[in-house]
Design a protein around this motif. Structure first.
Motif, PDB file in Angstrom:
ATOM      1  N   GLU A  40      71.710  39.657  50.952  1.00 55.07           N
ATOM      2  CA  GLU A  40      71.607  41.061  51.322  1.00 55.07           C
ATOM      3  C   GLU A  40      72.799  41.494  52.161  1.00 55.07           C
ATOM      4  O   GLU A  40      73.343  42.595  51.991  1.00 55.07           O
ATOM      5  CB  GLU A  40      70.301  41.293  52.083  1.00 55.07           C
ATOM      6  N   GLN A  41      73.227  40.615  53.083  1.00 56.33           N
ATOM      7  CA  GLN A  41      74.395  40.941  53.893  1.00 56.33           C
ATOM      8  C   GLN A  41      75.663  41.005  53.042  1.00 56.33           C
ATOM      9  O   GLN A  41      76.501  41.898  53.216  1.00 56.33           O
ATOM     10  CB  GLN A  41      74.559  39.906  55.006  1.00 56.33           C
ATOM     11  N   LEU A  42      75.790  40.054  52.114  1.00 59.84           N
ATOM     12  CA  LEU A  42      76.962  40.052  51.238  1.00 59.84           C
ATOM     13  C   LEU A  42      76.984  41.275  50.335  1.00 59.84           C
ATOM     14  O   LEU A  42      78.053  41.830  50.039  1.00 59.84           O
ATOM     15  CB  LEU A  42      76.981  38.774  50.386  1.00 59.84           C
ATOM     16  N   GLU A  43      75.815  41.691  49.887  1.00 58.69           N
ATOM     17  CA  GLU A  43      75.751  42.884  49.050  1.00 58.69           C
ATOM     18  C   GLU A  43      76.224  44.101  49.830  1.00 58.69           C
ATOM     19  O   GLU A  43      76.926  44.964  49.306  1.00 58.69           O
ATOM     20  CB  GLU A  43      74.319  43.107  48.553  1.00 58.69           C
ATOM     21  N   ASN A  44      75.851  44.139  51.108  1.00 60.04           N
ATOM     22  CA  ASN A  44      76.296  45.243  51.951  1.00 60.04           C
ATOM     23  C   ASN A  44      77.817  45.198  52.134  1.00 60.04           C
ATOM     24  O   ASN A  44      78.506  46.217  52.070  1.00 60.04           O
ATOM     25  CB  ASN A  44      75.598  45.175  53.310  1.00 60.04           C
ATOM     26  N   LEU A  45      78.348  43.960  52.347  1.00 59.97           N
ATOM     27  CA  LEU A  45      79.789  43.810  52.497  1.00 59.97           C
ATOM     28  C   LEU A  45      80.527  44.094  51.195  1.00 59.97           C
ATOM     29  O   LEU A  45      81.685  44.524  51.216  1.00 59.97           O
ATOM     30  CB  LEU A  45      80.124  42.389  52.976  1.00 59.97           C
ATOM     31  N   ALA A  46      79.865  43.836  50.069  1.00 63.97           N
ATOM     32  CA  ALA A  46      80.510  44.029  48.773  1.00 63.97           C
ATOM     33  C   ALA A  46      80.730  45.494  48.456  1.00 63.97           C
ATOM     34  O   ALA A  46      81.600  45.842  47.652  1.00 63.97           O
ATOM     35  CB  ALA A  46      79.683  43.376  47.673  1.00 63.97           C
ATOM     36  N   TYR A  47      79.972  46.383  49.052  1.00 66.60           N
ATOM     37  CA  TYR A  47      80.058  47.798  48.731  1.00 66.60           C
ATOM     38  C   TYR A  47      80.544  48.667  49.884  1.00 66.60           C
ATOM     39  O   TYR A  47      80.803  49.849  49.684  1.00 66.60           O
ATOM     40  CB  TYR A  47      78.696  48.318  48.260  1.00 66.60           C
ATOM     41  N   TYR A  48      80.649  48.098  51.093  1.00 64.58           N
ATOM     42  CA  TYR A  48      81.047  48.901  52.247  1.00 64.58           C
ATOM     43  C   TYR A  48      82.175  48.206  53.003  1.00 64.58           C
ATOM     44  O   TYR A  48      82.233  46.971  53.067  1.00 64.58           O
ATOM     45  CB  TYR A  48      79.852  49.137  53.183  1.00 64.58           C
ATOM     46  N   ASP A  49      83.047  49.005  53.564  1.00 65.42           N
ATOM     47  CA  ASP A  49      84.154  48.496  54.367  1.00 65.42           C
ATOM     48  C   ASP A  49      83.615  48.004  55.705  1.00 65.42           C
ATOM     49  O   ASP A  49      82.907  48.740  56.408  1.00 65.42           O
ATOM     50  CB  ASP A  49      85.191  49.604  54.581  1.00 65.42           C
ATOM     51  N   SER A  50      83.952  46.779  56.071  1.00 60.69           N
ATOM     52  CA  SER A  50      83.375  46.178  57.273  1.00 60.69           C
ATOM     53  C   SER A  50      83.875  46.830  58.549  1.00 60.69           C
ATOM     54  O   SER A  50      83.187  46.824  59.568  1.00 60.69           O
ATOM     55  CB  SER A  50      83.688  44.671  57.306  1.00 60.69           C
ATOM     56  N   LEU A  51      85.076  47.426  58.547  1.00 59.85           N
ATOM     57  CA  LEU A  51      85.630  48.013  59.764  1.00 59.85           C
ATOM     58  C   LEU A  51      85.111  49.426  60.009  1.00 59.85           C
ATOM     59  O   LEU A  51      84.663  49.753  61.107  1.00 59.85           O
ATOM     60  CB  LEU A  51      87.160  48.023  59.681  1.00 59.85           C
ATOM     61  N   THR A  52      85.161  50.271  58.976  1.00 58.54           N
ATOM     62  CA  THR A  52      84.831  51.689  59.155  1.00 58.54           C
ATOM     63  C   THR A  52      83.429  52.049  58.686  1.00 58.54           C
ATOM     64  O   THR A  52      82.936  53.129  59.019  1.00 58.54           O
ATOM     65  CB  THR A  52      85.840  52.556  58.396  1.00 58.54           C
ATOM     66  N   GLY A  53      82.789  51.190  57.911  1.00 56.19           N
ATOM     67  CA  GLY A  53      81.486  51.506  57.366  1.00 56.19           C
ATOM     68  C   GLY A  53      81.532  52.427  56.165  1.00 56.19           C
ATOM     69  O   GLY A  53      80.475  52.810  55.619  1.00 56.19           O
ATOM     70  N   LEU A  54      82.731  52.800  55.706  1.00 56.33           N
ATOM     71  CA  LEU A  54      82.863  53.650  54.523  1.00 56.33           C
ATOM     72  C   LEU A  54      82.708  52.812  53.261  1.00 56.33           C
ATOM     73  O   LEU A  54      82.740  51.578  53.294  1.00 56.33           O
ATOM     74  CB  LEU A  54      84.231  54.336  54.519  1.00 56.33           C
ATOM     75  N   LEU A  55      82.545  53.517  52.137  1.00 59.71           N
ATOM     76  CA  LEU A  55      82.497  52.816  50.856  1.00 59.71           C
ATOM     77  C   LEU A  55      83.823  52.102  50.623  1.00 59.71           C
ATOM     78  O   LEU A  55      84.885  52.580  51.038  1.00 59.71           O
ATOM     79  CB  LEU A  55      82.245  53.809  49.723  1.00 59.71           C
ATOM     80  N   ASN A  56      83.744  50.945  49.934  1.00 55.43           N
ATOM     81  CA  ASN A  56      84.975  50.262  49.565  1.00 55.43           C
ATOM     82  C   ASN A  56      85.359  50.623  48.134  1.00 55.43           C
ATOM     83  O   ASN A  56      84.724  51.473  47.502  1.00 55.43           O
ATOM     84  CB  ASN A  56      84.844  48.752  49.755  1.00 55.43           C
ATOM     85  N   ARG A  57      86.409  49.996  47.641  1.00 56.17           N
ATOM     86  CA  ARG A  57      86.936  50.358  46.328  1.00 56.17           C
ATOM     87  C   ARG A  57      85.899  50.159  45.219  1.00 56.17           C
ATOM     88  O   ARG A  57      85.766  51.006  44.325  1.00 56.17           O
ATOM     89  CB  ARG A  57      88.186  49.516  46.031  1.00 56.17           C
ATOM     90  N   ARG A  58      85.163  49.060  45.283  1.00 56.65           N
ATOM     91  CA  ARG A  58      84.193  48.768  44.229  1.00 56.65           C
ATOM     92  C   ARG A  58      83.127  49.856  44.144  1.00 56.65           C
ATOM     93  O   ARG A  58      82.806  50.348  43.059  1.00 56.65           O
ATOM     94  CB  ARG A  58      83.549  47.407  44.505  1.00 56.65           C
ATOM     95  N   MET A  59      82.574  50.241  45.303  1.00 56.43           N
ATOM     96  CA  MET A  59      81.547  51.270  45.304  1.00 56.43           C
ATOM     97  C   MET A  59      82.136  52.631  44.980  1.00 56.43           C
ATOM     98  O   MET A  59      81.471  53.479  44.363  1.00 56.43           O
ATOM     99  CB  MET A  59      80.855  51.301  46.671  1.00 56.43           C
ATOM    100  N   LEU A  60      83.391  52.860  45.394  1.00 52.35           N
ATOM    101  CA  LEU A  60      84.048  54.128  45.081  1.00 52.35           C
ATOM    102  C   LEU A  60      84.145  54.335  43.575  1.00 52.35           C
ATOM    103  O   LEU A  60      83.856  55.425  43.064  1.00 52.35           O
ATOM    104  CB  LEU A  60      85.440  54.148  45.714  1.00 52.35           C
ATOM    105  N   LEU A  61      84.563  53.304  42.856  1.00 54.38           N
ATOM    106  CA  LEU A  61      84.676  53.425  41.408  1.00 54.38           C
ATOM    107  C   LEU A  61      83.322  53.727  40.771  1.00 54.38           C
ATOM    108  O   LEU A  61      83.227  54.529  39.829  1.00 54.38           O
ATOM    109  CB  LEU A  61      85.266  52.136  40.823  1.00 54.38           C
ATOM    110  N   ASP A  62      82.267  53.100  41.294  1.00 51.64           N
ATOM    111  CA  ASP A  62      80.929  53.362  40.769  1.00 51.64           C
ATOM    112  C   ASP A  62      80.515  54.812  41.035  1.00 51.64           C
ATOM    113  O   ASP A  62      79.983  55.498  40.147  1.00 51.64           O
ATOM    114  CB  ASP A  62      79.935  52.393  41.412  1.00 51.64           C
ATOM    115  N   ARG A  63      80.762  55.306  42.235  1.00 56.99           N
ATOM    116  CA  ARG A  63      80.419  56.687  42.560  1.00 56.99           C
ATOM    117  C   ARG A  63      81.245  57.665  41.719  1.00 56.99           C
ATOM    118  O   ARG A  63      80.742  58.719  41.302  1.00 56.99           O
ATOM    119  CB  ARG A  63      80.673  56.933  44.043  1.00 56.99           C
ATOM    120  N   MET A  64      82.515  57.336  41.516  1.00 61.69           N
ATOM    121  CA  MET A  64      83.355  58.218  40.697  1.00 61.69           C
ATOM    122  C   MET A  64      82.857  58.307  39.270  1.00 61.69           C
ATOM    123  O   MET A  64      82.930  59.372  38.642  1.00 61.69           O
ATOM    124  CB  MET A  64      84.811  57.730  40.730  1.00 61.69           C
TER     125      MET A  64
END
Length: 757
Positions: free
Chosen positions: A290-314
């Motif tokens: 569950e923690q890795l899934e959170n890290l996989a989709y969110y930037d650990s420093l800012t809490g924003l979406l990361n590239r992987r989740m961004l592409l999915d949202r786009m």
């Protein structure tokens, strides 16, 4: 076992025989082919060089050369290696004119090379080398290969059979170790026997458990003999139901709510009515997942979406925009001035700024928009639009939020941003394309006075052309498509060629002849200039050595060194290697540097220049007056030459201010005892003015355009023939003779430039 051993014996015998044959023959054959090819290449090289040397003698003595046997023998005895080599010079009738004294053993490898005089063959040079050493080494390799083949054959015949016997022993040992492994498993293992209860149902009775099943999963030794439904309150009932009528493996996830644990049960039939269940506690793995899934989709420093989740949202936003018939903007942010903050204040300060930037952006975007951080100082906002003008409004609003100062570590710092914008569907229909085009637009927004920029097809075309040119440059290095031309530099007093400047050119199979202005800036920006500069340096030194060996008078070779090459490479080491490989005297080498590269790191620059000066290399400043002209580095750096930029020479005879600048440069240089060179001389008036003002050397189209090597050698040869040599009565020069030159008719000593060739 005997049958299998015989089969293995036959297979290994065949394999060992093939390998033995290869080991015996192949190394010796490879060595002979390579040695033969190398010897052929060396003979070709030596023969060409000696043929040219003899040709030079023939040209110098067209009628008497056949009678200079001692000199011919001396020329034929010269070689660059210690290997014995026989050289015989025949006339066109096959008669021996001269031959070297080397004795070579048969058999011989020979090559014939023609000697020409004015385009006509006048003799043949035959160069021979002995094949005996090569054949001896080949025979030795053959014998060594045979010994190795015998050893390999023996080993391959015996090892497989020993392996089979070892496998049988291991199988027996594994059976003995089964119990210890079973007892030491970290996973719980429970063995059940299938017992029929009715025609359609079977029950599972516990037969054995390992220690892990007791300590970790709560089994007890008293549970042995109980049905699976009676164990731990019927927790394993799903296993019994899943195995009804299904002999295949079953994997189930069970939750032990009372203990707050989750574990995986892997049940599989073992034959003879036995069923094994392997139990693994995955409680911590589930939490980590569950923690890795959170890290996989969110930037650990800012809490924003990361590239992987961004592409999915786009993907989802593009689908919505397509259904609703609206547009979508992708805004690609890159912070300006962020890297210096990271470098000077540390990464912790940089992280604080990134967090604050994310907070400001998050408070500025709409709830339906997507905000993400790609990494580093790059952010992306994805927003749906009614018109493209809305994208400009969004960009301006976000820039206003980002522009105020940031307080970090008690200091106020300013961080701006450049934004590239791509719009769906005109600029792309996939997330990757929209991001790429927005990134391209962002780099165009980096230009001064621009804060945000919309993507256009011309931007991509320019980027692709730049990428293709960069790729072509690397291939050109590999394919040796670069070549040198040489522009003579004339002595203003004597009119002789005092030096030549090596100029790199590119002959591309696709683009044709490419001039330096088209590829040097890109080579400097991408770092290709470093290997290219090394090639130019070594090639120029090699050519100079060849000219000297061919009988040319010593001249100075000037090589341009870019600022990137000077600062990013071990230039001193390259110069030493070039001198060692070519054998040229470094006193004949001049390196031309630009003013801008001298002021980037004064201490490192001074260390490199003094090192080069210690190697006896001349240092020149190219394009003097156009950069950061400073008397400070002229004073502190070991500079030998100043080259006045062609921009000042162009109108030196017409504009008083240009004459004043040129006169000032020459005056400063003379006061500091520096050699002055003027480039871009195109008229007689310019040449006369510069010569009378005390300029030491002149270079330009008035004298010569950049020449090929062949044409340059012709110019040097013609100049040597024009010079009138008389006994040195007033003073002996370098060559032991005094040369008479064109001078002032009045005898006042004022220099007059030579007329162009």
């Amino acid at each position: 076992m005997i049958r299998h051993s015989q089969s293995i014996r036959r297979s290994t015998t065949l394999t060992a025989g093939i390998l033995a044959t290869v080991l015996t023959v192949v190394p010796a054959a490879i060595y002979f082919v390579m040695a033969f090819s190398h010897m052929t290449g060396v003979i070709e090289t030596e023969g060409e060089i000696n043929a040219r040397v003899v040709g030079a003698l023939v040209v110098a003595n067209p009628k008497m050369w056949e009678f200079e046997e001692l000199r011919l023998k001396e020329l034929l005895s010269r070689r660059s290696t210690d290997t014995a080599e026989k050289r015989v010079l025949y006339n066109l009738k096959g008669q021996v004119i001269a031959e070297s004294l080397d004795k070579v053993l048969p058999p011989l490898l020979s090559r014939s090379f023609p000697v020409h005089d004015a385009g006509h063959r006048v003799a043949n040079l035959v160069v021979s080398r002995s094949l005996a050493p090569t054949l001896m080494v080949t025979a030795l390799l053959f014998c060594l290969g045979a010994l190795a083949a015998g050893f390999a054959f023996f080993r391959l015949r015996t090892v497989p059979l020993r392996a089979v016997e070892s496998a049988y022993r291991s199988l027996k040992q594994s059976e003995e170790k089964y119990r210890s492994v079973y007892e030491s498993l970290n996973e719980g293992l429970a063995l059940f026997r299938s017992v029929p209860v009715s025609d359609t149902e079977t029950d599972l009775v516990l037969m054995d458990i390992n220690p892990a099943a007791v300590s970790v999963f709560g089994f007890e030794r008293d549970d042995i003999g109980k049905g699976i439904l009676d164990l731990q309150g019927g927790l394993f009932a799903p296993v019994r139901e899943a195995l009804q009528g299904t002999p295949a493996e079953v994997i189930l996830e069970l939750a032990q709510e009372a203990a707050g644990r989750v574990f995986i049960v892997n049940a599989f039939p073992m034959g003879d009515g036995m069923v094994a269940t392997l139990l693994e506690d995955v409680t911590e793995k589930k939490r980590s997942a569950e923690q890795l899934e959170n890290l996989a989709y969110y930037d650990s420093l800012t809490g924003l979406l990361n590239r992987r989740m961004l592409l999915d949202r786009m993907e989802h936003t593009i689908g919505s925009a397509q259904r609703d018939g609206i547009k979508m903007a992708t805004l690609f942010f890159d912070l300006n001035g962020f890297k210096p903050i990271n470098d000077t204040m540390g990464h912790e300060a940089g992280d604080q700024i990134l967090i604050e930037v994310a907070r400001r952006l998050k408070s500025s975007v709409r709830k339906k928009d997507t905000l993400a951080r790609l990494g580093g100082d790059e952010f992306v906002v994805v927003a749906t639009l009614d018109t493209e003008d809305n994208a400009s409004c969004i960009a301006q609003n976000l820039l206003r939020k980002l522009n105020p100062v940031y307080e970090v570590g008690g200091r106020e710092v300013y961080v701006g941003a450049s934004i590239g914008i791509s719009v769906y569907p005109g600029d792309g229909t996939t997330p990757e394309t929209l991001l790429k085009n927005a990134d391209i637009a962002m780099y165009n927004a980096k230009k001064p006075g621009v804060e945000f920029c919309f993507y256009s097809a011309q931007m991509n075309q320019k980027l692709q052309e730049r990428t293709r040119l960069e790729s072509d440059l690397w291939r050109a290095l590999e394919r040796e498509e670069f070549f040198l031309e040489y522009q003579p530099i004339m002595d203003a007093r004597t009119g002789r060629v005092a030096a030549v400047e090596a100029l790199v050119r590119w002959m591309s199979p696709e683009r044709g002849r490419v001039m330096p202005d088209s590829f040097i800036p890109l080579a400097e920006a991408t770092g290709i200039i470093v290997p290219l500069g090394e090639w130019v340096l070594k090639t120029a030194c090699t050519k100079l050595r060849q000219w000297l060996d061919a009988g040319c008078l010593p001249i100075r070779m000037s090589v341009n060194v870019s600022g990137c090459h000077f600062m990013r490479s071990e230039l001193c080491r390259m110069v030493e290697e070039a001198a060692e490989q070519s054998g040229v005297d470094l006193a004949l080498l001049e390196l031309e540097l630009t003013e801008t590269c001298l002021i980037k790191d004064v201490e490192e620059t001074a260390a490199k220049l003094w090192h080069l000066k210690g190697l006896n290399v001349s240092i020149g400043i190219d394009d003097f007056g156009t950069g950061y002209s400073s008397l400070q580095y002229l004073k502190n750096f070991p500079i030998d030459h100043l080259k006045i930029d062609r921009a000042f020479i162009k109108n030196v005879c017409d504009l008083p201010d240009q004459r004043a600048i040129v006169d000032a440069i020459i005056g400063i240089a003379k006061a500091m005892e520096l050699h002055v060179i003027a480039e871009g001389v195109e008229t007689l008036d310019q040449a006369e003015y510069l010569a009378h003002r005390g300029c030491d050397e002149l270079q330009g189209y008035y004298y010569h355009r950049p020449l090929s090597e062949e044409r340059l050698l012709e110019v040097l040869r013609e100049e040597r023939e024009r010079l009138q040599l008389v006994p040195d009565t007033a003073g002996v020069g370098e060559a032991g003779v005094r040369e008479t030159h064109t001078g002032d008719a009045a005898g006042d000593g004022a220099p007059v430039p030579v007329q162009p060739v």
